[in-house]
Design a protein around this motif. Structure first.
Motif, PDB file in Angstrom:
ATOM      1  N   MET A   1      24.548  75.125  23.152  1.00 27.65           N
ATOM      2  CA  MET A   1      24.573  73.938  22.074  1.00 27.65           C
ATOM      3  C   MET A   1      25.986  73.451  21.561  1.00 27.65           C
ATOM      4  O   MET A   1      26.386  73.646  20.590  1.00 27.65           O
ATOM      5  N   PRO A   2      26.677  72.713  22.585  1.00 27.66           N
ATOM      6  CA  PRO A   2      28.185  72.476  22.268  1.00 27.66           C
ATOM      7  C   PRO A   2      28.467  71.785  20.996  1.00 27.66           C
ATOM      8  O   PRO A   2      29.244  71.940  20.195  1.00 27.66           O
ATOM      9  N   ALA A   3      27.447  70.576  21.109  1.00 27.68           N
ATOM     10  CA  ALA A   3      27.655  69.810  19.744  1.00 27.68           C
ATOM     11  C   ALA A   3      27.358  70.400  18.343  1.00 27.68           C
ATOM     12  O   ALA A   3      28.218  70.486  17.546  1.00 27.68           O
ATOM     13  N   ALA A   4      26.397  71.385  18.439  1.00 28.77           N
ATOM     14  CA  ALA A   4      26.072  71.988  17.045  1.00 28.77           C
ATOM     15  C   ALA A   4      27.072  72.891  16.861  1.00 28.77           C
ATOM     16  O   ALA A   4      27.781  73.228  15.813  1.00 28.77           O
ATOM     17  N   ARG A   5      27.838  73.841  17.954  1.00 28.27           N
ATOM     18  CA  ARG A   5      28.964  74.546  17.683  1.00 28.27           C
ATOM     19  C   ARG A   5      30.234  73.915  17.112  1.00 28.27           C
ATOM     20  O   ARG A   5      30.721  74.355  16.319  1.00 28.27           O
ATOM     21  N   GLU A   6      30.591  72.753  17.616  1.00 27.85           N
ATOM     22  CA  GLU A   6      31.504  72.035  17.229  1.00 27.85           C
ATOM     23  C   GLU A   6      31.342  71.704  15.617  1.00 27.85           C
ATOM     24  O   GLU A   6      32.515  71.597  14.780  1.00 27.85           O
ATOM     25  N   SER A   7      30.105  71.115  15.578  1.00 23.33           N
ATOM     26  CA  SER A   7      29.964  70.623  14.052  1.00 23.33           C
ATOM     27  C   SER A   7      29.884  71.797  13.351  1.00 23.33           C
ATOM     28  O   SER A   7      30.425  71.918  12.034  1.00 23.33           O
ATOM     29  N   LEU A   8      29.479  72.926  13.521  1.00 20.95           N
ATOM     30  CA  LEU A   8      29.588  74.260  12.575  1.00 20.95           C
ATOM     31  C   LEU A   8      31.026  74.628  12.378  1.00 20.95           C
ATOM     32  O   LEU A   8      31.356  75.231  11.227  1.00 20.95           O
ATOM     33  N   LEU A   9      31.679  74.555  13.488  1.00 26.56           N
ATOM     34  CA  LEU A   9      33.333  74.987  13.365  1.00 26.56           C
ATOM     35  C   LEU A   9      33.928  73.826  12.518  1.00 26.56           C
ATOM     36  O   LEU A   9      34.911  74.218  11.686  1.00 26.56           O
ATOM     37  N   ASP A  10      33.772  72.534  12.530  1.00 29.81           N
ATOM     38  CA  ASP A  10      34.492  71.808  11.795  1.00 29.81           C
ATOM     39  C   ASP A  10      33.948  71.737  10.266  1.00 29.81           C
ATOM     40  O   ASP A  10      34.497  71.763   9.444  1.00 29.81           O
ATOM     41  N   ALA A  11      32.637  72.190  10.180  1.00 29.58           N
ATOM     42  CA  ALA A  11      32.086  72.527   8.872  1.00 29.58           C
ATOM     43  C   ALA A  11      32.849  73.581   8.135  1.00 29.58           C
ATOM     44  O   ALA A  11      33.044  73.747   6.957  1.00 29.58           O
ATOM     45  N   ALA A  12      32.862  74.842   8.880  1.00 30.90           N
ATOM     46  CA  ALA A  12      33.545  76.080   8.417  1.00 30.90           C
ATOM     47  C   ALA A  12      35.079  75.706   8.030  1.00 30.90           C
ATOM     48  O   ALA A  12      35.599  76.237   7.075  1.00 30.90           O
ATOM     49  N   CYS A  13      35.878  74.674   8.872  1.00 29.57           N
ATOM     50  CA  CYS A  13      37.107  74.512   8.706  1.00 29.57           C
ATOM     51  C   CYS A  13      37.349  73.589   7.216  1.00 29.57           C
ATOM     52  O   CYS A  13      38.115  73.904   6.416  1.00 29.57           O
ATOM     53  N   THR A  14      36.243  72.743   7.016  1.00 31.60           N
ATOM     54  CA  THR A  14      36.426  71.901   5.878  1.00 31.60           C
ATOM     55  C   THR A  14      36.050  72.689   4.710  1.00 31.60           C
ATOM     56  O   THR A  14      36.854  72.688   3.733  1.00 31.60           O
ATOM     57  N   ALA A  15      34.957  73.704   4.585  1.00 27.33           N
ATOM     58  CA  ALA A  15      34.618  74.719   3.814  1.00 27.33           C
ATOM     59  C   ALA A  15      36.181  75.601   3.458  1.00 27.33           C
ATOM     60  O   ALA A  15      36.347  75.654   2.305  1.00 27.33           O
ATOM     61  N   LEU A  16      36.718  75.977   4.484  1.00 28.83           N
ATOM     62  CA  LEU A  16      37.904  76.695   4.286  1.00 28.83           C
ATOM     63  C   LEU A  16      39.054  76.108   3.647  1.00 28.83           C
ATOM     64  O   LEU A  16      39.842  76.800   2.925  1.00 28.83           O
ATOM     65  N   GLU A  17      39.267  74.414   3.678  1.00 30.47           N
ATOM     66  CA  GLU A  17      40.252  74.059   3.005  1.00 30.47           C
ATOM     67  C   GLU A  17      39.922  73.881   1.447  1.00 30.47           C
ATOM     68  O   GLU A  17      40.755  73.689   0.591  1.00 30.47           O
ATOM     69  N   ARG A  18      38.580  74.185   1.088  1.00 29.79           N
ATOM     70  CA  ARG A  18      38.185  73.877  -0.354  1.00 29.79           C
ATOM     71  C   ARG A  18      38.192  75.175  -1.250  1.00 29.79           C
ATOM     72  O   ARG A  18      38.171  75.292  -2.268  1.00 29.79           O
ATOM     73  N   ARG A  19      38.063  76.357  -0.221  1.00 35.71           N
ATOM     74  CA  ARG A  19      37.732  77.646  -0.921  1.00 35.71           C
ATOM     75  C   ARG A  19      38.255  78.768  -0.239  1.00 35.71           C
ATOM     76  O   ARG A  19      38.484  78.585   1.312  1.00 35.71           O
ATOM     77  N   PRO A  20      38.427  79.866  -0.825  1.00 37.75           N
ATOM     78  CA  PRO A  20      38.757  81.195   0.285  1.00 37.75           C
ATOM     79  C   PRO A  20      37.770  81.496   1.051  1.00 37.75           C
ATOM     80  O   PRO A  20      36.358  81.025   0.982  1.00 37.75           O
TER      81      PRO A  20
END
Length: 210
Positions: A1-20
């Motif tokens: 599920m490539p689309a879901a995978r990229e969305s999850l990585l994008d979400a993880a990257c955004t989360a990392l910008e906001r908190r440890p």
């Protein structure tokens, strides 16, 4: 599920910008990506697997950016640019990428802050059987490896047809390594704006990269 995978990585990257990374929760990453937590675990196996995939994606994106910078102007009417200028532009791009992305900066310098996923995660196999995750399980390049990877790409792109004399190729390789190592030193100790370009134009031979 490539689309879901990229969305999850994008979400993880955004989360990392906001908190440890230690404070990033899988349930929040899944919710932000608009998928179930089970889908997240199916893709990455664990939080460690997600971290490895995230860092791997940033490494791949960095190397792809290096190749774009080396390629020079996209408009064929502009003609081939001076290889020395392409190396200078690539060095400036490397600095910009490291400045804008904490993961890239950590990969290039080997200095991982407590806010980021541990680099040791890259060597720990995950429980996921997904082919993409198996690739992410492989060890990440070290800072020294990145120097070699970028230099190899620079020589391949700037060497053109590959019919150069061995002495020319060796000189090109030295110029590429000089540009890369100078750029990395400026990542660790940023100079004044525009200084890296001036330094490279001063030390790179005009004809060695032609």
């Amino acid at each position: 599920m490539p689309a879901a995978r990229e969305s999850l990585l994008d979400a993880a990257c955004t989360a990392l910008e906001r908190r440890p990374w230690s404070a990033v929760r899988m349930v929040d990453v899944a919710a932000s990506a608009g998928v179930s937590r089970q889908t997240l675990y199916n893709e990455f196996g664990s939080k460690d697997g997600l971290a490895r995939a995230l860092v791997r994606r940033e490494a791949d994106g960095y190397l792809a950016g290096v190749e774009r910078a080396l390629a020079g102007p996209g408009d064929p009417r502009s003609g081939p640019s001076d290889p020395r200028e392409r190396l200078t532009a690539t060095a400036e791009w490397m600095m910009s990428a490291a400045h804008d992305n904490a993961l890239v900066r950590a990969m290039l310098t080997g200095c991982w802050s407590e806010r980021l996923p541990s680099p040791a995660l890259s060597a720990v196999p995950s429980s996921s059987a997904a082919p993409a995750q198996r690739r992410a399980d492989g060890p990440l390049p070290s800072p020294g490896d990145f120097v070699g990877l970028v230099c190899d790409r620079a020589v391949a792109v700037l060497g053109g047809s590959g019919r150069s004399a061995p002495s020319d190729t060796a000189e090109l390789a030295r110029s590429c390594e000089l540009a890369v190592r100078l750029a990395l030193s400026c990542v660790a100790a940023p100079p004044a704006e525009g200084a890296v370009a001036d330094l490279l134009r001063a030390v790179l031979p005009r004809r060695s990269t032609a």
